[in-house]
Design a protein around this motif. Structure first.
Motif, PDB file in Angstrom:
ATOM      1  N   ARG A  41      -3.806  25.034 -18.401  1.00 55.56           N
ATOM      2  CA  ARG A  41      -3.321  23.717 -18.899  1.00 55.56           C
ATOM      3  C   ARG A  41      -1.741  23.750 -19.622  1.00 55.56           C
ATOM      4  O   ARG A  41      -1.186  22.894 -19.398  1.00 55.56           O
ATOM      5  N   GLY A  42      -1.683  24.875 -20.037  1.00 56.55           N
ATOM      6  CA  GLY A  42      -0.164  25.061 -20.682  1.00 56.55           C
ATOM      7  C   GLY A  42       0.872  25.012 -19.625  1.00 56.55           C
ATOM      8  O   GLY A  42       1.756  24.550 -19.753  1.00 56.55           O
ATOM      9  N   VAL A  74       1.415  21.674 -18.463  1.00 51.80           N
ATOM     10  CA  VAL A  74       1.931  20.577 -19.336  1.00 51.80           C
ATOM     11  C   VAL A  74       3.303  20.899 -19.061  1.00 51.80           C
ATOM     12  O   VAL A  74       4.409  20.041 -19.126  1.00 51.80           O
ATOM     13  N   GLN A  75       3.867  22.419 -18.768  1.00 50.71           N
ATOM     14  CA  GLN A  75       5.360  22.653 -18.520  1.00 50.71           C
ATOM     15  C   GLN A  75       5.728  21.998 -17.081  1.00 50.71           C
ATOM     16  O   GLN A  75       6.805  21.531 -17.139  1.00 50.71           O
ATOM     17  N   GLN A  81      -7.064  10.101 -29.326  1.00 51.86           N
ATOM     18  CA  GLN A  81      -5.643   9.337 -29.437  1.00 51.86           C
ATOM     19  C   GLN A  81      -5.049   9.683 -30.634  1.00 51.86           C
ATOM     20  O   GLN A  81      -3.814   9.582 -30.854  1.00 51.86           O
ATOM     21  N   ARG A 124      -3.830  13.033 -31.130  1.00 53.78           N
ATOM     22  CA  ARG A 124      -2.722  13.243 -30.497  1.00 53.78           C
ATOM     23  C   ARG A 124      -1.448  12.541 -30.989  1.00 53.78           C
ATOM     24  O   ARG A 124      -0.469  13.082 -31.036  1.00 53.78           O
ATOM     25  N   GLU A 125      -1.519  11.163 -31.503  1.00 57.23           N
ATOM     26  CA  GLU A 125      -0.252  10.729 -32.127  1.00 57.23           C
ATOM     27  C   GLU A 125       0.051  11.318 -33.391  1.00 57.23           C
ATOM     28  O   GLU A 125       1.087  11.446 -33.508  1.00 57.23           O
ATOM     29  N   ARG A 153       4.445  24.646 -27.141  1.00 60.55           N
ATOM     30  CA  ARG A 153       4.871  24.778 -25.788  1.00 60.55           C
ATOM     31  C   ARG A 153       4.008  25.644 -24.968  1.00 60.55           C
ATOM     32  O   ARG A 153       4.177  25.614 -23.739  1.00 60.55           O
ATOM     33  N   CYS A 154       2.971  26.065 -25.567  1.00 61.67           N
ATOM     34  CA  CYS A 154       2.142  27.145 -24.893  1.00 61.67           C
ATOM     35  C   CYS A 154       0.703  26.335 -24.565  1.00 61.67           C
ATOM     36  O   CYS A 154       0.357  26.624 -23.534  1.00 61.67           O
ATOM     37  N   THR A 155       0.154  25.592 -25.274  1.00 62.34           N
ATOM     38  CA  THR A 155      -1.315  25.194 -25.057  1.00 62.34           C
ATOM     39  C   THR A 155      -1.432  23.988 -24.116  1.00 62.34           C
ATOM     40  O   THR A 155      -2.536  23.689 -23.436  1.00 62.34           O
ATOM     41  N   GLY A 156      -0.634  23.166 -24.273  1.00 59.27           N
ATOM     42  CA  GLY A 156      -0.932  21.880 -23.358  1.00 59.27           C
ATOM     43  C   GLY A 156      -1.543  21.065 -24.212  1.00 59.27           C
ATOM     44  O   GLY A 156      -2.042  19.747 -23.939  1.00 59.27           O
ATOM     45  N   TYR A 157      -1.747  21.321 -25.331  1.00 59.01           N
ATOM     46  CA  TYR A 157      -2.285  20.370 -26.646  1.00 59.01           C
ATOM     47  C   TYR A 157      -3.784  20.304 -26.626  1.00 59.01           C
ATOM     48  O   TYR A 157      -4.361  20.027 -27.657  1.00 59.01           O
ATOM     49  N   GLN A 158      -4.417  20.223 -25.386  1.00 55.38           N
ATOM     50  CA  GLN A 158      -5.849  19.711 -25.346  1.00 55.38           C
ATOM     51  C   GLN A 158      -6.625  20.641 -26.292  1.00 55.38           C
ATOM     52  O   GLN A 158      -7.416  20.059 -27.127  1.00 55.38           O
ATOM     53  N   PRO A 217       7.107  17.395 -23.445  1.00 57.75           N
ATOM     54  CA  PRO A 217       5.875  16.635 -23.672  1.00 57.75           C
ATOM     55  C   PRO A 217       5.272  17.112 -24.954  1.00 57.75           C
ATOM     56  O   PRO A 217       5.272  18.149 -25.526  1.00 57.75           O
ATOM     57  N   MET A 218       4.957  15.943 -25.542  1.00 56.56           N
ATOM     58  CA  MET A 218       4.408  15.917 -26.776  1.00 56.56           C
ATOM     59  C   MET A 218       2.773  15.439 -26.613  1.00 56.56           C
ATOM     60  O   MET A 218       2.442  15.188 -25.510  1.00 56.56           O
ATOM     61  N   SER A 219       2.189  15.809 -27.643  1.00 54.46           N
ATOM     62  CA  SER A 219       0.662  15.632 -27.600  1.00 54.46           C
ATOM     63  C   SER A 219       0.305  14.028 -27.445  1.00 54.46           C
ATOM     64  O   SER A 219      -0.920  13.983 -26.602  1.00 54.46           O
ATOM     65  N   GLY A 220       0.958  13.316 -27.878  1.00 56.70           N
ATOM     66  CA  GLY A 220       0.658  11.934 -27.632  1.00 56.70           C
ATOM     67  C   GLY A 220       0.616  11.414 -25.921  1.00 56.70           C
ATOM     68  O   GLY A 220       0.103  10.401 -25.513  1.00 56.70           O
ATOM     69  N   MET A 260       0.200  13.491 -23.406  1.00 54.75           N
ATOM     70  CA  MET A 260      -0.358  14.459 -22.403  1.00 54.75           C
ATOM     71  C   MET A 260      -1.723  13.899 -22.151  1.00 54.75           C
ATOM     72  O   MET A 260      -2.252  13.508 -23.140  1.00 54.75           O
ATOM     73  N   PRO A 261      -2.225  13.928 -20.889  1.00 48.73           N
ATOM     74  CA  PRO A 261      -3.645  13.393 -20.713  1.00 48.73           C
ATOM     75  C   PRO A 261      -4.492  14.793 -20.953  1.00 48.73           C
ATOM     76  O   PRO A 261      -4.143  15.953 -21.075  1.00 48.73           O
ATOM     77  N   ASP A 262      -5.686  14.589 -21.075  1.00 47.89           N
ATOM     78  CA  ASP A 262      -6.640  15.625 -20.898  1.00 47.89           C
ATOM     79  C   ASP A 262      -6.592  16.251 -19.410  1.00 47.89           C
ATOM     80  O   ASP A 262      -6.387  15.662 -18.400  1.00 47.89           O
ATOM     81  N   ILE A 263      -6.935  17.711 -19.303  1.00 52.54           N
ATOM     82  CA  ILE A 263      -6.787  18.136 -18.050  1.00 52.54           C
ATOM     83  C   ILE A 263      -8.188  19.111 -17.894  1.00 52.54           C
ATOM     84  O   ILE A 263      -8.609  19.845 -18.628  1.00 52.54           O
ATOM     85  N   ASP A 264      -8.761  18.614 -16.680  1.00 51.06           N
ATOM     86  CA  ASP A 264      -9.925  19.248 -16.019  1.00 51.06           C
ATOM     87  C   ASP A 264      -9.733  20.402 -15.319  1.00 51.06           C
ATOM     88  O   ASP A 264      -8.938  20.378 -14.312  1.00 51.06           O
ATOM     89  N   SER A 324       2.004  14.129 -32.949  1.00 53.34           N
ATOM     90  CA  SER A 324       3.295  14.023 -32.092  1.00 53.34           C
ATOM     91  C   SER A 324       4.714  14.279 -32.599  1.00 53.34           C
ATOM     92  O   SER A 324       5.783  14.278 -32.091  1.00 53.34           O
TER      93      SER A 324
END
Lengths: 161, 797
Positions: B692-693, B696-697, A126, A129-130, A138-143, B726-729, B731-735, A133
């Motif tokens: 995942r990407g 998030v979109q 977390q 992630r913060e 825009r591509c990866t979804g951040y995970q 969407p920002m990293s803070g 977004m959830p983890d995505i399985d 922020s």
């Protein structure tokens, strides 16, 4: 505002002297004068984080800083921290985890990640992630990015005496 | 559902001992991007390069009474100030229609507006100067006199007789209408125990590629050739269109596409300002660079969605869905985009609603209307999120009405996994889908029953969490049925040329492009596997119309399925050529030989016979030592396009677990799950990251993203501070999980994976929010689900 101003500073260990208009921002200076195109311009109003560089050790949005404000400062860009090997482990973790797709946000993302790892020895997901922020991806979804940074946290902790 | 193809020949190609197929390996060339040493179009500089800045209309609809550029032309560094009329002598206008979308109409559009502007942001003049800053300074001095006209902004009244007609020659503001009626819809509704209706509202949003659209056009008058450096998903399409409108042959145009800073369908189109840049280079006989700034991106990158859809579902008490009916209205701006047109999305909505379900009773109307707003067009998962949200929203409403669990109603209605081949209510032909296997896997992954228990326990504590499920189908691997049949010169086939060089390494040139999905990696993995060559010996060249086979590029999730199969077949052909020569050299037969780990080996026991580099040395430098009659061909080219089915439909299911704060209206995403079926998986990590990407979109559309226009057609949030992504803070983890049903259309068996995440995410989130709010007796069918929308639904504001 139309008269050029002489500035002098150190960029990636190299002494730079230049004469620039006061309105020129640091991102454009790095890209257009020094051809350090790794610093990317995504929004030009300080939101996306793609232009993140280090000035005197702190990360800044180089689109929000004027080149003249960097006078006498030490500036480090993605090219500098790559060549020095400072973030080699972070880059390796990004590669293994596919923590980038188009790669446009990546220099800024790596600069921000390294900044966090210098401030905190063991940030949790977390906190990672913060800290990110201010950097749009825009591509990866951040995970994948969070995973790669978490891996680097663990490997660096393992190296501590 | 099948887990592997049964064709033994296929197994031998894909299951080789040193195969990279199905393995996670790092993408080549990532170091370049990670060290800031990529080459994006915005990085390109050429000798004598000038910079163009476009003067854009501040009005949504206005006549251009006059342009005074005299002061601007006097500014230092200014090379030219060009009007629409001047530029129209260089580049001809276009009309964005396709013949297979019957009745689709649009008006001629010019590179720069002539006489009239039709949206806020349309370019009216081009200022070209030695530097970007000089061009921007000069642009401020260009005076344009406008006469503002009434603007069409509300799509609900666009067709009213009192509303101004944007293009009088078209008679009305209706761009396209499609009606579909299958089965016995009225009877099906009459036989239903319950009929539920809802109005769905989808905000207008946009792609927000982190690197804005950028072009460098370089007209070389001495060669009569135009080189276009552009971050595009379809280089050969750009080549064709630029040549057509500049009066050139395709061979006079070269399109080079290096690194691309995000695409998502935003960069699969050709924009008026890009056309203007090509023309300016030709007019001024020098390289011209255009890089959109972020405000321009918001005002001119295609927008997407913007639908209002009335939906209706009939259901029996036992859960049987008897019929779907929709009436969709969408606004596309003042022109249908060229050359892909802006009617494809509404057409997809009609195609896809109800797609995963058994019912054959389906009636649909889709109307596409013009507005004085930025143009909308194809963006990631074209039409899918609309169709999925309407379908899955209705299914949940039906379940609620009859008191059935949302999972149970899906189990009772999803098309059975052994029912294929079969067709959807809209007539789409499905080869093989796996809805039930995917749903079962999803339920296991998320531990559905435990989540339901958690939800109930927390609800007692006034904590409102919800579970949302969304099944979907996804259009991938489009054939010529998508554009070609309508007359657009957008290739549906792709080609790959593979050659063995003089040191035993492999070079492949492919017509698919790389925007970060991993096209280079999947091509190298396939070619390396088939040829028995390690990936570090495979170099992939793409994104250059002078140096790659002709093809479609990377969009609509076609890279792996179409480009990958072309790579497989090209590599097989080269492999045969190599083994033929090796057999002659080794006095053996091709059947007795194999290629493993960069060398020719004995097929029976793997004994090394000759290294590839040694074989290449003989072929290239000592061909005089080869047996008579041997003519080695160490290069092979193959093309591929699916022919049996017009599309490879894929399927999947998503689930969202979230918490709604009923005091603030904020939604906190806790977890997201996806199971999808893209057929053969070439690189599991790349597929998962595509999913995942994409999710998030889709989550952005569900919760944050909306282009907000006022009643005068002004875009009021054209910056990244006001337009939220969407920002990293947050977004959830995505399985991500998979079911694997390879398509039999190709030996590789790969279907697309790029749309799946975006297709179902918004539907899953909306269903989860409604699930969370069930105690309050409210149902929301509008996205983005902003705090304002949620609080309004709760009656708190």
């Amino acid at each position: 505002m139309t008269t050029a101003v002489a500035i002098s500073f150190v960029v990636n260990g190299e002494h730079i002297e230049a004469s620039v208009l006061p309105r020129l921002n640091l991102a454009d200076f790095l890209r257009e004068y020094l051809k350090l195109t790794g610093t990317h311009v995504g929004c030009e109003h300080g939101v996306c984080g793609a232009c993140t560089v280090r000035v005197n050790g702190d990360i800044v949005r180089s689109c929000l800083l004027l080149a003249v404000q960097a006078h006498n400062a030490t500036v480090e860009t993605i090219e500098g921290v790559s060549d020095s090997g400072e973030i080699a482990d972070l880059q390796s973790a990004f590669r293994d985890r596919n923590a980038l797709q188009c790669g446009f946000c990546t220099p800024g993302m790596l600069m921000a990640a390294q900044d966090l790892l210098k401030q905190s020895l063991s940030p949790n997901r977390q906190q990672i992630r913060e800290h990110l922020s201010g950097n749009y991806c825009r591509c990866t979804g951040y995970q994948a990015i969070v995973d790669a940074i978490e891996t680097t946290v663990r490997t660096r902790a393992g190296r501590l005496p | 559902m099948t887990s592997a193809q049964e064709n033994p020949e296929t197994l031998s190609a894909l299951d080789r001992p040193n195969s990279y197929i199905g393995k996670t390996v790092p993408r080549p060339n990532l170091d370049r991007l990670m060290q800031g040493r990529g080459l994006y179009v915005s990085d390109i500089e050429l000798p004598r390069m000038a910079h163009v800045v476009f003067l854009r209309s501040p009005h949504a609809h206005a006549k251009i009474k006059g342009i005074d550029a005299s002061a601007a032309k006097q500014m230092q560094g200014v090379i030219a100030v060009v009007s629409g009329e001047e530029l129209s002598k260089i580049i001809t206008p276009w009309v964005g229609v396709l013949s297979h979308l019957k009745g689709l109409k649009s008006a001629p559009q010019s590179a720069l507006a002539v006489d009239r502007v039709c949206w806020q942001g349309e370019a009216v003049a081009a200022v070209v100067a030695s530097s970007r800053a000089q061009a921007e300074d000069a642009a401020e001095l260009v005076e344009v006199e406008y006469e503002e006209l009434d603007a069409v902004t509300d799509m609900r009244t666009a067709l009213d007789s009192a509303t101004v007609v944007i293009h009088p020659s078209l008679c009305d503001n209706l761009a396209f209408e499609r009606n579909h009626d299958a089965g016995a819809v009225d009877q099906a509704f009459a036989e239903a125990d319950e009929v539920v209706e809802a109005d769905f509202v989808f905000g207008r949003h946009t792609g927000v590629t982190l690197e804005p659209r950028s072009v460098v056009a370089d007209w070389n008058a001495t060669e009569s050739r135009l080189t276009i450096y552009q971050g595009t998903q379809a280089p050969h399409m750009v080549q064709n269109i630029a040549a057509l409108h500049l009066g050139l042959t395709e061979s006079q145009v070269r399109v080079v596409c290096k690194d691309v800073g995000g695409s998502f369908g935003i960069k699969v189109h050709i924009y008026a300002d890009e056309m203007a840049t090509y023309a300016l280079s030709k007019l001024l006989r020098r390289p011209v660079k255009f890089v959109a700034d972020r405000v321009e991106s918001f005002n001119t990158d295609i927008h997407a969605r913007d639908h209002r859809c009335k939906g209706k579902i009939g259901v029996r008490r036992d859960g049987t869905i008897t019929a779907f009916e929709i009436d969709d209205l969408t606004g596309i701006g003042p022109y249908s985009m060229y050359p892909r047109t802006s009617a494809i999305e509404a057409n997809q909505v009609v195609n896809l609603v109800g797609g995963p379900y058994l019912t054959k009773n389906y009636r649909a109307r889709a109307r596409v209307v013009f507005q004085n707003k930025n143009v909308t067009c194809q963006y990631r998962a074209v039409g899918h999120p609309i169709a999925c949200s309407v379908t899955e929203g209705l299914v949940d409403l039906a379940a609620m009405k009859i008191g059935m669990d949302p999972v149970e109603i899906r189990r009772r209605n999803l098309i059975a996994d052994d029912a294929y081949p079969c067709a959807s209510p809209s007539g789409l032909r499905f080869e093989q889908l796996s809805h039930h296997a995917a749903l079962a896997k999803l339920i296991r992954m998320m531990d559905y029953e435990a989540l339901r228990a958690d939800q109930a326990a927390l609800r007692a504590k006034n904590i409102h969490r919800g579970i949302g499920i969304a099944s979907f189908i996804e259009v991938t691997n489009p054939s010529a049925a998508f554009y070609g049949v309508g007359g657009a010169k957008i290739s549906s086939q792709d080609g790959v040329a593979v050659r063995l060089d003089a040191q035993g390494s492999v070079i492949c040139q492919t017509s698919i492009t790389e925007q970060g999905q991993g096209s280079e990696s999947l091509t190298a993995q396939i070619v390396g596997s088939v040829l028995g060559v390690s990936m570090d010996r495979v170099r992939v060249i793409l994104g250059d119309t002078d140096n790659t086979p002709y093809g479609g590029g990377t969009w609509a999730s076609r890279g792996a399925g179409i480009g990958g199969e072309a790579a497989l077949q090209a590599a097989k052909a080269l492999r045969k050529n190599i083994l033929d020569v090796a057999a002659a050299v080794l006095q053996s037969t091709p059947g007795e030989l194999d290629i493993v780990n960069n060398g020719i080996v004995s097929a029976v026991d793997g004994t090394p016979r000759i290294d590839l580099n040694e074989l290449a040395r003989i072929v290239y430098f000592r061909p005089d030592t080869l047996p008579p009659g041997i003519q080695p061909e160490f290069m092979a080219t193959r093309h591929f396009v699916p022919r049996e089915y017009p599309f490879a439909f894929t399927n999947g299911v998503q689930a969202s677990w979230l918490e709604v704060d009923t005091d603030t209206g904020f939604v906190k995403l806790l977890k997201h799950w996806v199971v999808e079926d893209c057929g053969t998986i070439i690189n599991p990590q790349l597929v998962d990251e595509q999913i995942r990407g994409g999710v998030v979109q889709g989550l952005g559309a569900a919760l944050f993203e909306k282009c907000v226009y006022d009643e005068r057609g002004q875009l009021t949030n054209a910056n990244l501070a006001d337009y939220l992504v969407p920002m990293s803070g947050e977004m959830p983890d995505i399985d991500v999980g998979h079911v694997v049903s390879p398509t039999l259309e190709s030996e590789l068996g790969a279907k697309g994976a790029g749309e799946a995440g975006t297709a179902g995410a918004a539907a899953a989130v909306t269903n989860a929010v409604n699930d969370a709010l069930r105690p309050f007796g409210t149902v929301i069918t509008e996205i983005p689900l902003t705090p304002q929308v949620i609080l309004a639904a709760l009656g708190r504001i």
